[in-house]
Design an enzyme around this catalytic site. Structure first.
Site, PDB file in Angstrom:
ATOM      1  N   TYR A 148      -2.930  13.564 -14.362  1.00 43.92           N
ATOM      2  CA  TYR A 148      -3.860  12.749 -14.624  1.00 43.92           C
ATOM      3  C   TYR A 148      -5.277  12.808 -14.291  1.00 43.92           C
ATOM      4  O   TYR A 148      -6.055  11.834 -13.798  1.00 43.92           O
ATOM      5  CB  TYR A 148      -3.168  11.162 -14.240  1.00 43.92           C
ATOM      6  CG  TYR A 148      -2.628  11.101 -12.931  1.00 43.92           C
ATOM      7  CD1 TYR A 148      -1.263  10.939 -12.959  1.00 43.92           C
ATOM      8  CD2 TYR A 148      -3.217  11.363 -11.777  1.00 43.92           C
ATOM      9  CE1 TYR A 148      -0.678  10.783 -11.687  1.00 43.92           C
ATOM     10  CE2 TYR A 148      -2.394  11.140 -10.767  1.00 43.92           C
ATOM     11  CZ  TYR A 148      -1.350  10.977 -10.586  1.00 43.92           C
ATOM     12  OH  TYR A 148      -0.619  10.906  -9.095  1.00 43.92           O
ATOM     13  N   PRO A 192       0.852  -1.150   0.123  1.00 36.49           N
ATOM     14  CA  PRO A 192      -0.071  -0.033   0.008  1.00 36.49           C
ATOM     15  C   PRO A 192       0.793   1.286  -0.125  1.00 36.49           C
ATOM     16  O   PRO A 192       1.954   1.326   0.517  1.00 36.49           O
ATOM     17  CB  PRO A 192      -0.910  -0.273   1.520  1.00 36.49           C
ATOM     18  CG  PRO A 192       0.089  -1.169   2.392  1.00 36.49           C
ATOM     19  CD  PRO A 192       0.797  -2.091   1.251  1.00 36.49           C
ATOM     20  N   GLY A 193       0.376   2.254  -0.703  1.00 33.78           N
ATOM     21  CA  GLY A 193       1.078   3.408  -0.685  1.00 33.78           C
ATOM     22  C   GLY A 193       0.255   4.649  -0.611  1.00 33.78           C
ATOM     23  O   GLY A 193       0.019   5.071   0.490  1.00 33.78           O
ATOM     24  N   CYS A 197       2.198  30.357 -14.953  1.00 34.69           N
ATOM     25  CA  CYS A 197       1.836  30.657 -16.172  1.00 34.69           C
ATOM     26  C   CYS A 197       1.624  29.731 -17.175  1.00 34.69           C
ATOM     27  O   CYS A 197       2.325  29.269 -18.140  1.00 34.69           O
ATOM     28  CB  CYS A 197       2.853  31.586 -16.804  1.00 34.69           C
ATOM     29  SG  CYS A 197       2.851  33.180 -16.068  1.00 34.69           S
TER      30      CYS A 197
END
Length: 382
Positions: free
Chosen positions: A283, A242-243, A313
Site C-alpha cells: 500500500y 493502538p497497534g 523476482c
C-alpha cells in the site's frame, strides 16, 4: 533511538536482514498514549507485531489485546491475558474463534448483523460501526470507508444492538476504527461526530471503543479530546486499540547492500525485500532510510538518488524510491526505520527465504525470535 554504532553492531553480530527493536522507544510510545488517553482502557492491536516478548511487555504494563484470529487468541493466553482483557475482532470469524472467545470470556466485536445468530450464548459484545468516511490514508488502509468490508452501516446499528439484547447478549456499546496511518486528525473528529448521531436511537452505553490508526506524528492530545467528548455523549467508558503507533517507531529493519545497478533508474540492491517488509509494495508505505556507512565530507559530495530494490523476482519488490544517499558499496548496511509494525508480522517464506531474526535492545541484546533455516521452513512438508 538506537545509535548508528549500535545498529551496526547488531548487524555484525546477528547478520542481515534483521529486525531490531528498542525497548526504550516501546515504553515511550505507550507513555505518550497513556498521557493523551487518560482514563482509557487500552487494547494492543496484536496484528501490528505479535512477538511474544513484546506482548509480555504490554501485558506487564496492563495493556489488553485485540485479536483477529485463533492464533492471536492463543498468544494472548500464552502471556497471561484472559476475560475482559481480550477483544475478538474480525469480519469473518470462524467457529473456533467464537468458541475460544467464549471460553476465555472475551468481548466480541460484531461486524455484521448475521453475527447475532452466530455468537455463543450470553456473549459480551460491541457493534462495529462503519461511518462511511473518506480519510487521509491509502485505500487499502481505509477501513471506515463506505465501500470497505468492515462494520455495520450507521443506519443499521440500532437494530443490531436491539437484536443482540433480545437474543440475551450483553450489547455493551459501539466500536469504530476508520483505518491505519491516518494523517489528518479531523478524520477522527468526523468519525466521532457520525457516531454521536446515534445517541437518540441507542441511548446511553457502557463502552465506546475508538480503535486506533493514528499516524506516528498524530496530534494525540487532540484526538483523545475528541474521543472523550464522544464517549461523554453516550455516558460511556472510553476504550482504544493502538497497534502500529505503539511498535512502529521502535523497530528497524537492517539490510546489507548486495550491489548497485543502473537501468533507467539507479538501484541499490539489498538482501531484504518484500518478504521482510511488504508494506511499500502492498500500500505504498514510505519508510525513512538511514545509511549506516561512513558519511565523510567526500562521500556526502558523491550523493546520488537511488531506488532500493530487494532480491525477489518481482518488479514490485522495491522498498523505497528516489532516496538520496552517499554512494554505497557492497557490504554497506542501511536501516529502514518505522519497521516495528507489519514488518516481521507480515513477513513470508516466499522463495523459501528464511525469516530474519528479531532482537531487542534493553540495555543488552536479546534474541526474541531466532532466524529461520530452510529446514524449519519445510519441516511440516511431507
Amino acid at each position: 533511538m538506537l545509535t548508528d554504532a549500535q545498529l551496526l553492531a547488531a548487524a555484525a553480530r546477528f547478520g542481515t536482514p534483521l529486525y531490531v527493536y528498542d525497548a526504550a522507544e516501546l515504553d515511550a510510545a505507550l507513555a505518550r498514549v497513556r498521557t493523551a488517553f487518560t482514563d482509557t482502557r487500552l487494547f494492543y492491536a496484536m496484528k501490528a507485531n505479535p512477538n511474544l516478548t513484546l506482548l509480555a511487555r504490554m501485558r506487564a504494563a496492563g495493556v489488553g489485546f485485540e485479536c483477529v484470529s485463533a492464533g492471536e487468541l492463543a498468544r494472548a493466553v500464552k502471556v497471561g491475558a484472559g476475560g475482559s482483557d481480550i477483544l475478538v475482532n474480525g469480519p469473518a470469524k470462524s467457529d473456533e474463534e467464537y468458541a475460544e472467545g467464549a471460553r476465555l470470556g472475551a468481548t466480541f466485536i460484531v461486524d455484521r448483523a448475521e453475527e447475532v445468530g452466530l455468537l455463543p450464548p450470553r456473549s459480551r459484545v460491541l457493534v462495529r460501526v462503519n461511518p462511511a468516511l473518506e480519510v487521509s490514508t491509502h485505500d487499502h488502509l481505509a477501513t471506515g470507508a463506505g465501500g470497505s468490508k468492515f462494520g455495520v452501516p450507521l443506519g443499521g446499528v440500532p437494530a443490531v444492538l436491539n437484536a443482540l439484547r433480545a437474543a440475551g447478549h450483553d450489547g455493551r456499546g459501539l466500536h469504530v476504527h476508520i483505518g491505519s496511518a491516518i494523517r489528518d486528525a479531523t478524520d477522527f473528529a468526523a468519525a466521532f461526530a457520525r457516531l454521536s448521531e446515534l445517541r437518540p436511537a441507542v441511548g446511553e452505553l457502557e463502552v465506546l471503543d475508538v480503535g486506533g490508526g493514528w499516524s506516528l506524528d498524530a496530534d494525540l492530545d487532540g484526538i483523545a479530546d475528541q474521543a472523550r467528548r464522544a464517549a461523554q455523549v453516550f455516558g460511556a467508558q472510553l476504550w482504544a486499540e493502538p497497534g502500529r503507533y505503539l511498535v512502529a517507531g521502535a523497530g528497524v529493519l537492517l539490510s546489507q547492500v548486495v550491489g548497485l545497478k543502473a537501468t533507467a533508474h539507479e538501484f541499490v540492491l539489498l538482501d531484504a525485500g518484500m518478504t521482510e517488509l511488504i508494506r511499500p509494495m502492498l500500500y505504498g508505505a514510505v519508510h525513512p532510510v538511514l545509511p549506516l556507512w561512513p558519511r565523510s565530507e567526500a562521500a556526502l559530495h558523491n550523493t546520488g538518488t537511488y531506488d532500493l530494490a530487494g532480491p525477489a523476482c518481482e518488479s514490485g519488490d522495491v522498498l523505497a524510491r528516489e532516496v538520496p544517499l552517499p554512494r554505497p558499496q557492497r557490504g554497506d548496511v542501511l536501516a529502514l526505520l518505522e519497521a516495528g509494525a507489519y514488518g516481521a508480522a507480515m513477513s513470508s517464506n516466499y522463495l523459501t527465504r528464511p525469516r530474519p531474526a528479531e532482537v531487542l535492545w534493553d540495555g543488552e541484546w536479546r534474541v526474541i525470535r531466532q532466524r529461520e533455516s530452510v529446514e524449519t521452513i519445510w519441516a511440516a512438508e511431507t
